[in-house]
Design an enzyme around this catalytic site. Structure first.
Site, mmCIF file in Angstrom:
data_model
loop_
_atom_site.group_PDB
_atom_site.id
_atom_site.type_symbol
_atom_site.label_atom_id
_atom_site.label_comp_id
_atom_site.label_asym_id
_atom_site.label_seq_id
_atom_site.Cartn_x
_atom_site.Cartn_y
_atom_site.Cartn_z
ATOM 1 N N ASN A 86 0.800 -1.214 0.000
ATOM 2 C CA ASN A 86 0.000 0.000 0.000
ATOM 3 C C ASN A 86 0.845 1.282 0.000
ATOM 4 O OD1 ASN A 86 -2.582 1.669 0.904
ATOM 5 N ND2 ASN A 86 -0.983 2.088 2.422
ATOM 6 N N SER A 140 -2.063 2.898 -10.283
ATOM 7 C CA SER A 140 -2.860 4.120 -10.167
ATOM 8 C C SER A 140 -3.472 4.469 -11.511
ATOM 9 C CB SER A 140 -1.968 5.275 -9.695
ATOM 10 O OG SER A 140 -2.619 6.518 -9.839
ATOM 11 N N TYR A 154 5.716 10.068 -10.873
ATOM 12 C CA TYR A 154 4.824 9.210 -10.077
ATOM 13 C C TYR A 154 4.053 8.275 -11.007
ATOM 14 C CZ TYR A 154 0.621 7.904 -7.468
ATOM 15 O OH TYR A 154 -0.419 7.199 -6.896
ATOM 16 N N ALA A 155 3.508 8.822 -12.093
ATOM 17 C CA ALA A 155 2.780 8.010 -13.062
ATOM 18 C C ALA A 155 3.685 6.942 -13.656
ATOM 19 C CB ALA A 155 2.207 8.901 -14.162
ATOM 20 N N LYS A 158 4.184 4.145 -11.156
ATOM 21 C CA LYS A 158 2.998 3.308 -11.031
ATOM 22 C C LYS A 158 2.793 2.451 -12.281
ATOM 23 C CE LYS A 158 1.567 4.243 -6.875
ATOM 24 N NZ LYS A 158 1.654 3.194 -5.831
ATOM 25 N N ILE A 187 -9.277 9.035 -4.559
ATOM 26 C CA ILE A 187 -9.808 8.573 -3.281
ATOM 27 C C ILE A 187 -9.613 9.698 -2.264
ATOM 28 C CG2 ILE A 187 -9.771 6.750 -1.557
ATOM 29 C CD1 ILE A 187 -10.448 5.807 -4.421
#
Length: 247
Positions: A86, A140, A154-155, A158, A187
């Site tokens: 997580n 993601s 970040y993308a 992921k 979220i």
């Protein structure tokens, strides 16, 4: 035999919701985090609901620390039944033009390296499980759309987690270990705390269901993936985005 679930980044947000959901499903929770006080408070909250847990303070980007943590858990309990990778995060925002190498490496370590380190260390103990062992990784929606402004690395991280999930799934199913992933959209957690709330509200127009997701809704999908109800899912990625990808 107790069912043991190791959840990284489990003292807040989605990870914390997963801890409660799996705890209610009968797992003993191995909580990982980096803040002692926050972790101890989560342990108390879990105990108040009759959920047994143990706290392990560990930076999951530190390979040696991860190895020590997982070894301690594995030797104490004799096995691990599920690993929930997580922990992760944006780490900030930088365009590719201005991106420092330190920032690049930090974001990749937090999201990609940690998934490898924790999974690799846990595999010998997952092999000892008698409860349909499984791993759930977190990719993601950013892996599909390239991320928002300044979130390109970040993308990218992921996206690598997505590919790693499928590679792990092919390799580990031979040992009876299923590997799948979830791909959350927006979220409503502290993950987005750096974003102005008014700006966040405008994002709802791009979500078919018209609202943000909750950590609990995400945790319910994780519970399904670690249960035998998903026994025929291997290398799957489940989108949790309220139709955000459709608009």
């Amino acid at each position: 035999m107790k069912k043991i679930a190791l959840i990284t980044g489990a003292t807040r947000g989605i990870g914390k919701a997963v801890a409660f959901t799996l705890g209610k499903a009968g797992y003993t929770i191995m909580l990982n985090g980096i803040l002692q006080e926050e972790g101890e408070e989560t342990v108390k909250e879990l105990a108040a609901q009759g959920i047994e847990s143990e706290l392990y303070i560990c930076d999951i980007t530190d390979e040696n620390a991860v190895n020590a943590m997982v070894k301690e858990i594995g030797e104490k309990h004799g096995h691990i039944d599920t690993v929930i990778n997580n922990a992760g995060g944006l780490g900030g925002r930088q365009t590719f033009e201005e991106m420092t190498t330190d920032f690049y490496r930090r974001v990749m370590a937090l999201n990609l390296d940690s998934t490898l380190f924790v999974t690799r260390a846990a595999i010998p103990y997952l092999k000892k499980s008698e409860n349909y062992p499984s791993i759930v990784n977190y990719t993601s929606i950013a892996a599909y759309n390239g991320g928002g402004p300044g979130a390109g690395i970040y993308a990218s991280a992921k996206g690598a987690v997505l590919t790693m999930t499928r590679a792990m799934a092919k390799e580990l199913i031979k040992s009876g270990i299923r590997v799948n992933a979830i791909s959350p959209g927006t979220i409503d957690t502290a993950f987005h705390s750096a974003t102005n709330r008014e700006i966040m509200e405008t994002w709802k127009s791009g979500i078919a269901i018209g609202r943000f997701g909750t950590p609990e809704e995400t945790a319910d999908v994780v519970e399904y993936l670690v249960s035998n109800k998903s026994a025929y899912l291997v290398g799957e990625v489940i989108q949790i985005n309220g139709g955000q990808a459709f608009i």
